[in-house]
Design an enzyme around this catalytic site. Structure first.
Site, PDB file in Angstrom:
ATOM      1  N   CYS A 271       0.982  -1.144  -0.026  1.00  0.00           N
ATOM      2  CA  CYS A 271       0.067   0.158  -0.002  1.00  0.00           C
ATOM      3  C   CYS A 271       1.066   1.335  -0.097  1.00  0.00           C
ATOM      4  CB  CYS A 271      -0.817  -0.139   1.274  1.00  0.00           C
ATOM      5  SG  CYS A 271      -1.655   1.477   1.670  1.00  0.00           S
TER       6      CYS A 271
ATOM      7  N   CYS B  31     -23.229  -9.851  17.989  1.00  0.00           N
ATOM      8  CA  CYS B  31     -22.806 -10.550  19.084  1.00  0.00           C
ATOM      9  C   CYS B  31     -22.983  -9.815  20.322  1.00  0.00           C
ATOM     10  CB  CYS B  31     -21.184 -10.926  19.051  1.00  0.00           C
ATOM     11  SG  CYS B  31     -20.908 -11.850  17.456  1.00  0.00           S
TER      12      CYS B  31
ATOM     13  N   CYS C 128     -18.191  -7.347  16.759  1.00  0.00           N
ATOM     14  CA  CYS C 128     -19.653  -7.700  16.249  1.00  0.00           C
ATOM     15  C   CYS C 128     -20.872  -7.315  16.973  1.00  0.00           C
ATOM     16  CB  CYS C 128     -19.394  -9.047  15.843  1.00  0.00           C
ATOM     17  SG  CYS C 128     -21.139  -9.971  15.585  1.00  0.00           S
TER      18      CYS C 128
ATOM     19  N   CYS D  99       0.528   3.436   3.110  1.00  0.00           N
ATOM     20  CA  CYS D  99       1.135   2.883   4.153  1.00  0.00           C
ATOM     21  C   CYS D  99       2.574   3.025   4.216  1.00  0.00           C
ATOM     22  CB  CYS D  99       0.894   1.268   4.309  1.00  0.00           C
ATOM     23  SG  CYS D  99      -0.972   0.766   4.354  1.00  0.00           S
TER      24      CYS D  99
END
Length: 441
Positions: A53, A194, A191, A56
């Site tokens: 990247c 979750c 999540c 990056c």
């Protein structure tokens, strides 16, 4: 456009990470991320990057500068999310570089959206550090996962003591090698679904434990950390719930597809509990201890069977097989089941009003409430099922009576039936040689 320096850096790092051990940036991997970052009590800034990247690569010098500025104060790390996809995926990384701040609550890191220069990153880290100190001062509840790798605070059990924390290292011993049925939630800390399930999973675990005496267990495994077990069972989304049935641990687990609320989870668990309940034994009332075992503290079903001279061995065995079948059909009621030969326990029969209706006879006794119900129909599956079905709802067909004085007579001690036919009746020889038939009577 890329500069020549960036281009050369890209060539040099196409197959290697962007940072080395000589930098102040801590190199993070899939194997050390949880212990190093999530289980830490310190503040962490983590860059998720890909070596190829360009953005990056341009961030590297600024990220190193921030790491040097913050050395000894705030931890600065970097993880190759292209190589360690499971960690990046667990935090929903979609683009590179992504920077996250792991503060007081390690299960809910914050996104960094500030400037991509060393100074801005340093300032943001110091602000996050002050916020972390304030959370500690205010007594906030920390949700980091602890040494075992459990991050239930944001999913997978809601922190309930009744939800067992599962890991790669204990899964086989606790789940696969156990004699219990397990419902296992595979979750990810980030999540949302979750997190919504967590309190319901926790309350279901407590209710199921109470109802089954711990023979059905609920567990939770952080699939982003314990990837070996999650991959073994093909976990692709969160939360995934699988059922490992008692006696079927060598088979593939069953996917749970029921409601994701407490009552739905409990109902499904109880279905598996019912199928594994041992059927009751139907024992002869040979003394008071057998009666007490069958009838103290719960409902019992006592049958009085015809004398062996009337039914024969085969007939009695047929009645006992019928009672065993009914006991199995109604085993989840946890009734006690017993029997006695006709007229052997005559005091008990009279107290229960049995004698007037012939044999076989069946009586349901509730010693706790001091009542009994007498069945007056056919002694067959079709005849007895309606009677027993009504009892499951705490009712009877109207033939319910109070136990006189609240106490039944003691069961008299008897020798148990040996399983053989009744001994033949010995006929007494009578000498009629001196009898005069022509005498007047």
């Amino acid at each position: 456009m890329w500069t020549l320096g960036v281009f050369l850096l890209a060539i040099a790092t196409c197959c290697h990470g962007l940072y080395s051990s000589s930098d102040d940036v801590v190199e993070l991997t899939g194997s050390n991320f949880h212990d190093t970052v999530v289980n830490s009590d310190e503040l962490w800034l983590v860059e998720f990057y890909a070596p190829w990247c360009g953005h990056c690569q341009r961030l590297v010098p600024e990220w190193k500068k921030a790491a040097s500025n913050l050395k000894g104060i705030v931890n600065v790390g970097a993880l190759d999310a292209d190589q360690h996809k499971s960690v990046g995926g667990s935090y929903g990384i979609r683009g590179f570089p992504t920077i996250k701040i792991f503060g007081f609550d390690k299960t809910s890191p914050k996104d960094y959206n500030g400037g991509r220069d060393g100074e801005s990153i340093t300032d943001a880290a110091m602000k996050a550090l002050r916020e972390m100190v304030q959370e500690r001062k205010s007594g906030g509840k920390k949700k980091s996962s602890g040494g075992s790798g459990d991050s239930r605070g944001s999913g997978g059990g809601g922190g309930s003591d009744d939800v067992v924390t599962l890991t790669d290292s204990n899964f086989r011993e606790l789940v696969l090698n156990s004699q219990e049925t397990w419902l296992v939630e595979f979750y990810a800390p980030w999540c949302g679904h979750c997190k919504n399930l967590a309190p319901k999973w926790a309350s279901a675990a407590t209710e199921i434990k109470d109802k089954t005496g711990g023979s059905i267990k609920l567990g939770a495994l952080d699939a982003t950390v314990h990837q070996q077990t999650a991959q073994q069972y093909g976990i692709r989304g969160y939360p995934s719930i699988k059922i490992f049935r008692q006696g079927h641990k060598n088979e593939d687990p069953i996917d749970y597809d029921g409601p994701r609320d407490t009552s739905g989870i409990v109902d499904r668990a109880m279905e598996y509990y019912d199928e594994n309940i041992e059927p009751p034994t139907v024992d002869e009332l040979v003394d008071q201890s057998v009666f007490d075992e069958k009838c103290t503290g719960h409902m019992c079903i006592i049958s009085f069977l015809p004398d062996l001279m009337d039914s024969g061995k085969d007939g009695r065995n047929a009645y006992l097989e019928l009672l065993a079948k009914l006991g199995d059909n109604f085993k989840k009621q946890k009734w006690g089941w017993g029997w006695a030969p006709a007229l052997v326990q005559d005091k008990l029969e009279k107290a229960l009003g049995v004698g007037g209706f012939g044999y076989p006879a069946m009586v349901a006794i509730n010693t706790r409430k001091g009542v009994y119900a007498l069945h007056r129909g056919a002694f067959s599956v079709e005849g007895l099922n309606p009677f027993l079905n009504l009892l499951t709802y705490g009712r009877s067909s109207g033939n319910t009576y109070p136990i006189r004085d609240g106490k039944l007579p003691e069961v008299e001690k008897q020798e148990p039936w040996d399983g053989e036919e009744a001994p033949p009746i010995e006929e007494e020889d009578i000498d009629l040689s001196d009898f005069k038939w022509d005498d007047e009577l």
